[in-house]
Design a protein around this motif. Structure first.
Motif, PDB file in Angstrom:
ATOM      1  N   GLY A  22     -13.540  44.281  -1.916  1.00  0.00           N
ATOM      2  CA  GLY A  22     -12.605  44.835  -2.875  1.00  0.00           C
ATOM      3  C   GLY A  22     -11.697  45.877  -2.247  1.00  0.00           C
ATOM      4  O   GLY A  22     -11.929  46.345  -1.133  1.00  0.00           O
ATOM      5  N   ILE A  23     -10.665  46.236  -2.993  1.00  0.00           N
ATOM      6  CA  ILE A  23      -9.665  47.189  -2.499  1.00  0.00           C
ATOM      7  C   ILE A  23     -10.306  48.530  -2.132  1.00  0.00           C
ATOM      8  O   ILE A  23      -9.980  49.136  -1.115  1.00  0.00           O
ATOM      9  CB  ILE A  23      -8.523  47.362  -3.522  1.00  0.00           C
ATOM     10  CG1 ILE A  23      -7.385  48.199  -2.938  1.00  0.00           C
ATOM     11  CG2 ILE A  23      -9.008  47.961  -4.819  1.00  0.00           C
ATOM     12  CD1 ILE A  23      -6.119  48.186  -3.780  1.00  0.00           C
ATOM     13  N   GLU A  24     -11.234  48.993  -2.960  1.00  0.00           N
ATOM     14  CA  GLU A  24     -11.869  50.281  -2.692  1.00  0.00           C
ATOM     15  C   GLU A  24     -12.799  50.198  -1.486  1.00  0.00           C
ATOM     16  O   GLU A  24     -12.907  51.152  -0.715  1.00  0.00           O
ATOM     17  CB  GLU A  24     -12.608  50.763  -3.940  1.00  0.00           C
ATOM     18  CG  GLU A  24     -11.630  51.090  -5.058  1.00  0.00           C
ATOM     19  CD  GLU A  24     -12.271  51.168  -6.430  1.00  0.00           C
ATOM     20  OE1 GLU A  24     -13.480  50.880  -6.544  1.00  0.00           O
ATOM     21  OE2 GLU A  24     -11.553  51.512  -7.375  1.00  0.00           O
ATOM     22  N   ASP A  25     -13.441  49.043  -1.289  1.00  0.00           N
ATOM     23  CA  ASP A  25     -14.291  48.856  -0.117  1.00  0.00           C
ATOM     24  C   ASP A  25     -13.460  48.844   1.162  1.00  0.00           C
ATOM     25  O   ASP A  25     -13.877  49.382   2.191  1.00  0.00           O
ATOM     26  CB  ASP A  25     -15.085  47.550  -0.225  1.00  0.00           C
ATOM     27  CG  ASP A  25     -16.063  47.551  -1.388  1.00  0.00           C
ATOM     28  OD1 ASP A  25     -16.578  48.639  -1.727  1.00  0.00           O
ATOM     29  OD2 ASP A  25     -16.311  46.467  -1.943  1.00  0.00           O
ATOM     30  N   ALA A  27      -2.216  47.570  -3.864  1.00  0.00           N
ATOM     31  CA  ALA A  27      -2.311  48.732  -2.988  1.00  0.00           C
ATOM     32  C   ALA A  27      -2.990  49.883  -3.721  1.00  0.00           C
ATOM     33  O   ALA A  27      -3.011  49.931  -4.947  1.00  0.00           O
ATOM     34  CB  ALA A  27      -0.920  49.155  -2.526  1.00  0.00           C
ATOM     35  N   LEU A  28      -3.519  50.802  -2.940  1.00  0.00           N
ATOM     36  CA  LEU A  28      -3.955  52.090  -3.449  1.00  0.00           C
ATOM     37  C   LEU A  28      -2.904  53.088  -2.995  1.00  0.00           C
ATOM     38  O   LEU A  28      -2.563  53.143  -1.805  1.00  0.00           O
ATOM     39  CB  LEU A  28      -5.335  52.466  -2.910  1.00  0.00           C
ATOM     40  CG  LEU A  28      -6.502  51.695  -3.506  1.00  0.00           C
ATOM     41  CD1 LEU A  28      -7.802  52.041  -2.780  1.00  0.00           C
ATOM     42  CD2 LEU A  28      -6.641  51.986  -4.994  1.00  0.00           C
ATOM     43  N   ALA A  29      -2.377  53.856  -3.934  1.00  0.00           N
ATOM     44  CA  ALA A  29      -1.277  54.775  -3.643  1.00  0.00           C
ATOM     45  C   ALA A  29      -1.723  56.211  -3.854  1.00  0.00           C
ATOM     46  O   ALA A  29      -2.456  56.513  -4.799  1.00  0.00           O
ATOM     47  CB  ALA A  29      -0.087  54.452  -4.554  1.00  0.00           C
ATOM     48  N   PHE A  79       6.503  46.422   9.068  1.00  0.00           N
ATOM     49  CA  PHE A  79       5.832  45.544   8.125  1.00  0.00           C
ATOM     50  C   PHE A  79       4.488  46.188   7.809  1.00  0.00           C
ATOM     51  O   PHE A  79       3.958  46.968   8.603  1.00  0.00           O
ATOM     52  CB  PHE A  79       5.589  44.150   8.728  1.00  0.00           C
ATOM     53  CG  PHE A  79       6.849  43.401   9.041  1.00  0.00           C
ATOM     54  CD1 PHE A  79       7.654  42.909   8.028  1.00  0.00           C
ATOM     55  CD2 PHE A  79       7.240  43.199  10.359  1.00  0.00           C
ATOM     56  CE1 PHE A  79       8.825  42.215   8.311  1.00  0.00           C
ATOM     57  CE2 PHE A  79       8.405  42.512  10.661  1.00  0.00           C
ATOM     58  CZ  PHE A  79       9.191  42.019   9.632  1.00  0.00           C
ATOM     59  N   ALA A  80       3.936  45.866   6.662  1.00  0.00           N
ATOM     60  CA  ALA A  80       2.601  46.346   6.318  1.00  0.00           C
ATOM     61  C   ALA A  80       1.857  45.234   5.587  1.00  0.00           C
ATOM     62  O   ALA A  80       2.320  44.740   4.563  1.00  0.00           O
ATOM     63  CB  ALA A  80       2.678  47.596   5.444  1.00  0.00           C
ATOM     64  N   MET A  81       0.718  44.856   6.168  1.00  0.00           N
ATOM     65  CA  MET A  81      -0.142  43.859   5.533  1.00  0.00           C
ATOM     66  C   MET A  81      -1.478  44.522   5.229  1.00  0.00           C
ATOM     67  O   MET A  81      -1.584  45.747   5.277  1.00  0.00           O
ATOM     68  CB  MET A  81      -0.297  42.640   6.447  1.00  0.00           C
ATOM     69  CG  MET A  81      -0.938  42.909   7.773  1.00  0.00           C
ATOM     70  SD  MET A  81      -1.001  41.367   8.729  1.00  0.00           S
ATOM     71  CE  MET A  81      -1.849  41.958  10.176  1.00  0.00           C
ATOM     72  N   PHE A  85      -1.739  52.301   0.710  1.00  0.00           N
ATOM     73  CA  PHE A  85      -2.711  51.572   1.517  1.00  0.00           C
ATOM     74  C   PHE A  85      -2.735  50.153   0.958  1.00  0.00           C
ATOM     75  O   PHE A  85      -3.079  49.942  -0.212  1.00  0.00           O
ATOM     76  CB  PHE A  85      -4.101  52.213   1.418  1.00  0.00           C
ATOM     77  CG  PHE A  85      -5.178  51.385   2.064  1.00  0.00           C
ATOM     78  CD1 PHE A  85      -5.288  51.326   3.445  1.00  0.00           C
ATOM     79  CD2 PHE A  85      -6.083  50.666   1.298  1.00  0.00           C
ATOM     80  CE1 PHE A  85      -6.277  50.553   4.051  1.00  0.00           C
ATOM     81  CE2 PHE A  85      -7.075  49.898   1.881  1.00  0.00           C
ATOM     82  CZ  PHE A  85      -7.166  49.841   3.269  1.00  0.00           C
ATOM     83  N   VAL A  86      -2.364  49.180   1.774  1.00  0.00           N
ATOM     84  CA  VAL A  86      -2.225  47.800   1.309  1.00  0.00           C
ATOM     85  C   VAL A  86      -3.578  47.104   1.352  1.00  0.00           C
ATOM     86  O   VAL A  86      -4.220  47.028   2.398  1.00  0.00           O
ATOM     87  CB  VAL A  86      -1.201  47.030   2.178  1.00  0.00           C
ATOM     88  CG1 VAL A  86      -1.049  45.593   1.683  1.00  0.00           C
ATOM     89  CG2 VAL A  86       0.144  47.753   2.180  1.00  0.00           C
ATOM     90  N   SER A  87      -3.993  46.596   0.214  1.00  0.00           N
ATOM     91  CA  SER A  87      -5.241  45.853   0.110  1.00  0.00           C
ATOM     92  C   SER A  87      -4.993  44.356   0.223  1.00  0.00           C
ATOM     93  O   SER A  87      -5.771  43.626   0.818  1.00  0.00           O
ATOM     94  CB  SER A  87      -5.909  46.157  -1.222  1.00  0.00           C
ATOM     95  OG  SER A  87      -6.933  45.244  -1.475  1.00  0.00           O
ATOM     96  N   LYS A  88      -3.892  43.912  -0.367  1.00  0.00           N
ATOM     97  CA  LYS A  88      -3.542  42.496  -0.355  1.00  0.00           C
ATOM     98  C   LYS A  88      -2.034  42.397  -0.415  1.00  0.00           C
ATOM     99  O   LYS A  88      -1.400  43.100  -1.204  1.00  0.00           O
ATOM    100  CB  LYS A  88      -4.172  41.787  -1.555  1.00  0.00           C
ATOM    101  CG  LYS A  88      -3.903  40.308  -1.606  1.00  0.00           C
ATOM    102  CD  LYS A  88      -4.564  39.661  -2.808  1.00  0.00           C
ATOM    103  CE  LYS A  88      -4.225  38.184  -2.830  1.00  0.00           C
ATOM    104  NZ  LYS A  88      -4.672  37.551  -4.057  1.00  0.00           N
ATOM    105  N   GLY A  89      -1.465  41.539   0.420  1.00  0.00           N
ATOM    106  CA  GLY A  89      -0.030  41.335   0.373  1.00  0.00           C
ATOM    107  C   GLY A  89       0.669  41.738   1.653  1.00  0.00           C
ATOM    108  O   GLY A  89       0.034  42.038   2.666  1.00  0.00           O
TER     109      GLY A  89
END
Length: 189
Positions: A2-5, A105-107, A74-76, A52-56
């Protein structure tokens, strides 16, 4: 994962957090979802978050007076992106950041980042290490643009970012490398 993990894994590659410390960290971030082609930041507006990009996949660029786009970054997944000058100095953005894919993302706002660093010194150290790594990468990129030919820049791009080669249109890779699409096509083997 997951994004937080994913965020915790990245932080803990630099500093180890207790569960309570990580809960504190998460309270300073906001979950964000963006659609493909959506702007996260537009030149002339504020840049309230570091993402912080989690997906995309996102692209940071500058458009000059002639309307030519110059790709900065770029940021993946597992990368960070913002307009650093606007974010840290609370100024209007000079860069555009837009989504090349749907993005999660987490911002974190600059106020929350500063507050978090006071509340958890480990995070101050984490952000220092991430910022330093970003400056080093930027220096390497500038030196590459100044001293390497097109073929060497493309080879280095493929070595450093193999996942991006298949996710990005050739036009965007060429712009990032500072070469024409036609030159890139001749280099593609």
């Amino acid at each position: 994962m997951g994004i937080e993990d994913a965020l915790r894994k990245q932080i803990e590659a630099i500093v180890i957090l207790t569960d309570n410390e990580y809960d504190l960290v998460l309270r300073h971030f906001e979950a964000k979802n963006y659609k493909k082609h959506q702007y996260v930041v537009q030149a002339g507006s504020s840049a309230p978050y570091d993402h912080f990009v989690s997906k995309g996949l996102l692209k940071s660029s500058f458009t000059d007076e002639d309307g030519k786009e110059h790709i900065i970054q770029f940021a993946m997944e597992d990368w960070w992106i913002s307009d650093p000058q606007a974010y840290h100095n609370r100024l209007d953005a000079t860069l555009n950041i837009d989504c090349l894919e749907n993005t999660q993302a987490l911002a974190i706002s600059i106020d929350n980042r500063e507050k978090l660093c006071v509340e958890c010194q480990k995070m101050e150290y984490f952000f220092l290490k991430k910022t330093t790594a970003g400056y080093i990468a930027l220096q390497k990129r500038i030196l590459s643009l100044m001293s390497q030919n097109s073929e060497d820049r493309y080879r280095l791009f493929k070595e450093l970012y193999p996942d991006l080669v298949n996710r990005l249109p050739k036009k965007l890779i060429a712009s990032y490398l500072g070469i024409s699409r036609e030159t890139l096509s001749r280099l593609s083997i």
